[in-house]
Design a protein around this motif. Structure first.
Motif, PDB file in Angstrom:
ATOM      1  N   HIS A 284      -0.694 -98.015 -19.936  1.00 46.69           N
ATOM      2  CA  HIS A 284      -0.069 -97.983 -20.497  1.00 46.69           C
ATOM      3  C   HIS A 284       0.289 -98.897 -21.610  1.00 46.69           C
ATOM      4  O   HIS A 284       0.828 -98.815 -22.345  1.00 46.69           O
ATOM      5  CB  HIS A 284       1.449 -97.428 -20.476  1.00 46.69           C
ATOM      6  CG  HIS A 284       1.454 -95.972 -19.933  1.00 46.69           C
ATOM      7  ND1 HIS A 284       0.833 -94.690 -19.966  1.00 46.69           N
ATOM      8  CD2 HIS A 284       1.589 -94.816 -18.752  1.00 46.69           C
ATOM      9  CE1 HIS A 284       0.542 -93.762 -19.871  1.00 46.69           C
ATOM     10  NE2 HIS A 284       1.717 -94.372 -18.230  1.00 46.69           N
TER      11      HIS A 284
ATOM     12  N   GLY B 276       6.286 -85.374 -15.102  1.00 45.97           N
ATOM     13  CA  GLY B 276       7.174 -85.242 -16.802  1.00 45.97           C
ATOM     14  C   GLY B 276       7.473 -86.296 -17.497  1.00 45.97           C
ATOM     15  O   GLY B 276       7.840 -85.876 -18.550  1.00 45.97           O
ATOM     16  N   ASN B 277       6.691 -87.243 -16.768  1.00 47.34           N
ATOM     17  CA  ASN B 277       7.148 -88.548 -17.994  1.00 47.34           C
ATOM     18  C   ASN B 277       6.524 -89.525 -17.344  1.00 47.34           C
ATOM     19  O   ASN B 277       6.707 -90.272 -16.033  1.00 47.34           O
ATOM     20  CB  ASN B 277       8.329 -88.517 -17.987  1.00 47.34           C
ATOM     21  CG  ASN B 277       8.452 -90.262 -19.037  1.00 47.34           C
ATOM     22  OD1 ASN B 277       7.528 -90.357 -19.761  1.00 47.34           O
ATOM     23  ND2 ASN B 277       9.736 -90.823 -19.423  1.00 47.34           N
ATOM     24  N   GLU B 278       5.626 -89.966 -17.132  1.00 43.26           N
ATOM     25  CA  GLU B 278       4.371 -90.840 -16.958  1.00 43.26           C
ATOM     26  C   GLU B 278       4.313 -91.835 -16.445  1.00 43.26           C
ATOM     27  O   GLU B 278       4.484 -92.550 -16.568  1.00 43.26           O
ATOM     28  CB  GLU B 278       2.586 -90.576 -16.323  1.00 43.26           C
ATOM     29  CG  GLU B 278       1.681 -90.838 -18.174  1.00 43.26           C
ATOM     30  CD  GLU B 278       1.949 -90.182 -18.830  1.00 43.26           C
ATOM     31  OE1 GLU B 278       1.518 -90.082 -20.282  1.00 43.26           O
ATOM     32  OE2 GLU B 278       2.864 -89.083 -18.745  1.00 43.26           O
ATOM     33  N   LYS B 279       5.469 -92.087 -18.306  1.00 44.52           N
ATOM     34  CA  LYS B 279       5.547 -93.955 -18.346  1.00 44.52           C
ATOM     35  C   LYS B 279       7.082 -94.160 -17.283  1.00 44.52           C
ATOM     36  O   LYS B 279       7.584 -95.835 -17.906  1.00 44.52           O
ATOM     37  CB  LYS B 279       6.301 -93.444 -20.270  1.00 44.52           C
ATOM     38  CG  LYS B 279       4.243 -93.644 -20.684  1.00 44.52           C
ATOM     39  CD  LYS B 279       4.857 -93.736 -22.086  1.00 44.52           C
ATOM     40  CE  LYS B 279       2.908 -93.292 -22.938  1.00 44.52           C
ATOM     41  NZ  LYS B 279       3.933 -93.807 -24.016  1.00 44.52           N
ATOM     42  N   GLU B 280       7.594 -93.350 -16.468  1.00 45.39           N
ATOM     43  CA  GLU B 280       8.854 -93.323 -16.342  1.00 45.39           C
ATOM     44  C   GLU B 280       8.721 -95.469 -14.942  1.00 45.39           C
ATOM     45  O   GLU B 280       7.144 -95.477 -13.988  1.00 45.39           O
ATOM     46  CB  GLU B 280       9.730 -92.527 -15.768  1.00 45.39           C
ATOM     47  CG  GLU B 280       8.634 -92.554 -14.507  1.00 45.39           C
ATOM     48  CD  GLU B 280       9.411 -92.865 -13.186  1.00 45.39           C
ATOM     49  OE1 GLU B 280       9.765 -93.217 -13.114  1.00 45.39           O
ATOM     50  OE2 GLU B 280       7.984 -92.518 -12.184  1.00 45.39           O
TER      51      GLU B 280
END
Length: 674
Positions: A403, A389-393
């Motif tokens: 990233h 849902g938020n691959e940058k977490e």
């Protein structure tokens, strides 16, 4: 219309009145899950109380209001009735209705399950014990880990929010497959007797790579670049131990972390199969583990990541590796019951950017776990939707460098931070809780399944289904013969176990090998001097070989090993007057990268000698380098089969460098079974 509404209110009132009657009967049960003698059992909500007090506890205030409102609806059923919550009484002295003293009939539960109140769900128990879970999770900091960031006793400030995030609706996704009922029964019997001080603690062995060992486990998720490479004390097996201690008390369950960085499942398959447990772990030297948790998902996923593929060859290899490990565990205790085998998939990423390949190993391993009756827990399944849902977490997984625009970021960072280690421990603890609750609610000992259709599912069939792992699953496994093969395997294994226990001497029962060397912090030899002492007894003619301990870049990896450090280096392992046959030779070796390992190749020659004459010779070659910026342990097995070397001979293994200047051996065994 008003008349119809009046009848509707009467009907609703009567329905609520019947519900009230049911609530008064389960009221004592609810109290038994929120009160009780915590000295008897420390998990709030898991003690079946001997006495039920009068009235309604404060924890059941909502139930009391609902019951009171239901009675008001019944008594005011004639006419237009307002919802009870909006009804005002002129008499402020109105008494709350008394609850009849109805005690539920106690279930005939024995042992550990007798300590668990009937009807309590895993979710209810988890949420009811929030404070204890938080306390156990923070226990590592109370014990004073020597890290500056942990000197603040309020650390970590985000822990309560993490607990709120990982609601049981996420945690339950991690419990993928239940263990064999017979294995769960034995585990609970050990715990129950340990609680009564009648038996040793339940022993859990955790195997895995550097993630499980704890590399970077104390990193704060909100300071992702402030890595302390030596901080490994915050690893999830230690947190899991704290949770067991909090709810069961000390010395009831022991969690032994046997993880070794850079190794894969085959490395620990050898340890389990031949009982090569660490010299410093006395509990495992005295008895085999009751539960074995495989947490190698990151390292075992590596081949798919390196090739960026999800091909049939990878799938076959992964299935074989998982199946070999589970079989080794099941066969490791021929003189006692099966250990419980647990697979933990704690790998969400990130060795590359392909979702299917990233998850392929976990899905394939789950197939094998289900087939063989192993418990399967997936941290990945519990948090995957949050992560994607938020691959940058960076809270639940490692930092994903693609990233970043900074130079020097490792494109394959798999070591996740402290918050993820805490989360893994919770997913495992919740799965264990769910398995226990389900087992006790099922009433395993009271089942009459075999009596339902005795001509179809006889007692013999039900014993296979609930107690015996099925035969090997491969491309040749057929539906028309699987039942017969399953029964044959059960009978053959039972006869083999009986023969093993009756005929083998004590030494063979412990280590059925003429030479057994596992290097490292959880190996049979843990320190350089210990390894040198061992090698003096089994090595001759060493030229260009020596003991080496390497601290690799990117983290402290204690890779102790026997290493060639010159071109054409040679050495020979030997054993005279062997006490048992040699069926299998296994070599665990390192494959690495860089100039030191360029063109690394070693030739192995196994000989059997009697009266000065060699009567068997086998050769193979292994490469010590690969095209990947990682250092990974591989394993090669030579299975002699019908050519097994008989006892009472001399066995030699010559190793010669035929390429490059470096080759590292971290494990070597010559044993009487493959």
């Amino acid at each position: 219309m008003s008349g119809k509404l009046g009848l509707l209110h009467v009907a609703v009132g009567m329905l609520l009145g019947s519900i009230f009657t049911e609530f008064t009967q389960i009221g004592p049960l609810l109290r038994s899950m929120t009160t009780g003698d915590m000295d008897e059992f420390r998990f709030s909500g898991m003690t079946a109380t001997k006495h039920v007090t009068d009235g309604i506890s404060t924890n059941n205030a909502e139930t009391a209001v609902l019951c009171r409102d239901a009675q008001q609806n019944v008594s005011n059923a004639s006419g237009n009735v307002l919802p009870a919550s909006n009804t005002k009484s002129n008499d402020e002295s109105v008494q709350e209705p008394s609850v009849p003293k109805l005690v539920p009939v106690a279930e005939k539960r024995q042992g550990f399950c007798g300590r668990l109140a009937p009807g309590a769900s895993s979710s209810y128990l988890w949420k009811s014990n929030r404070d204890k879970i938080i306390k156990a999770t923070k226990e590592m900091f109370v014990r004073g880990i020597d890290l500056p960031v942990l000197e603040d006793k309020s650390y970590p400030p985000w822990l309560n929010d993490l607990y709120t995030l990982l609601h049981p609706r996420f945690l339950r996704l991690g419990y993928r497959h239940a263990p064999l009922p017979s294995a769960m029964k034995e585990v609970l019997e050990i715990v129950d007797q340990a609680l009564q001080k009648k038996r040793r603690p339940l022993s859990i062995a955790v195997v895995g790579g550097s993630v499980t060992y704890g590399s970077k486990s104390c990193n704060d998720p909100f300071q992702k670049h402030a890595f302390d490479q030596t901080a490994f004390q915050c690893r999830w097996p230690g947190i899991l131990q704290n949770i067991f201690d909090e709810f069961l008390g000390p010395d009831i369950v022991t969690v032994e972390n046997l993880a070794v960085g850079g190794t894969g499942t085959p490395f620990s398959t050898t340890i389990v199969k031949y009982k090569l447990y660490p010299e410093g772990v006395k509990s495992l030297k005295q008895h085999d583990p009751d539960i074995i948790i495989n947490a190698y998902s990151t390292n075992d996923a590596f081949p798919s990541s390196a090739n960026n593929t999800y091909d049939n060859d990878f799938r076959r290899v992964r299935r074989d590796i998982a199946q070999d490990f589970i079989t080794a565990c099941h066969e490791s205790r021929p003189c006692s019951g099966l250990p419980m085998v647990v697979y933990l998939d704690d790998y969400v990423g990130n060795q590359h950017n392909l979702v299917l390949a990233e998850n392929s190993n976990g899905w394939l391993t789950q197939e094998m776990a289900e087939w063989h009756g192993a418990m399967y827990i997936s941290y990945a399944a519990a948090v995957r939707r949050l992560v994607y849902g938020n691959e940058k977490e960076t809270l639940l997984t490692s930092y994903w460098p693609w990233h970043s625009t900074r130079k020097g970021d490792n494109p394959m960072e798999v070591h996740f931070p402290l918050s993820a280690h805490m989360s893994v421990s919770w997913v495992v603890a919740y799965a264990v809780l769910s398995a226990v609750v389900d087992f006790c609610e099922d009433g395993y000992d009271d089942t009459d399944s075999a009596k339902a259709f005795p001509n179809i599912f006889s007692q013999a069939v039900m014993d296979l289904v609930e107690r015996v792992p099925p035969p090997e699953l491969n491309a040749d496994t057929m539906v028309e013969t699987v039942s017969k093969n399953w029964l044959n395997k059960s009978q053959t294994q039972e006869a083999s176990n009986k023969d093993t226990c009756n005929n083998l001497n004590g030494a063979e029962k412990e280590v059925p090998c003429i030479i057994a060397m596992i290097c490292g912090p959880v190996g049979t030899v843990r320190r350089p001097q210990k390894l040198r002492t061992f090698l003096k007894k089994v090595v001759t003619g060493a030229n260009g070989w020596g003991v080496e301990t390497q601290i690799a870049d990117g983290g402290w990896h204690y890779k102790l090993g026997y290493v060639a450090h010159a071109a054409n280096a040679t050495t020979t392992f030997f054993k005279d007057n062997t006490h048992t046959q040699v069926r299998a030779l296994k070599v665990s070796y390192l494959r690495s990268y860089g100039e030191k390992w360029k063109d690394s190749r070693a030739k192995f020659t196994l000989r059997a000698v009697k009266a000065g004459t060699a009567f068997l010779e086998k050769t193979f070659t292994l490469e010590g380098s690969h095209n990947s910026n990682t250092s990974i342990a591989y394993q090669h097995e030579l299975d002699l089969g019908e050519e097994s070397i008989p006892p009472n001979v001399r066995v030699e293994l010559n190793i010669q460098m035929i390429g490059g200047t470096s080759f590292k051996i971290i494990g070597l065994t010559m044993c009487n079974r493959s």
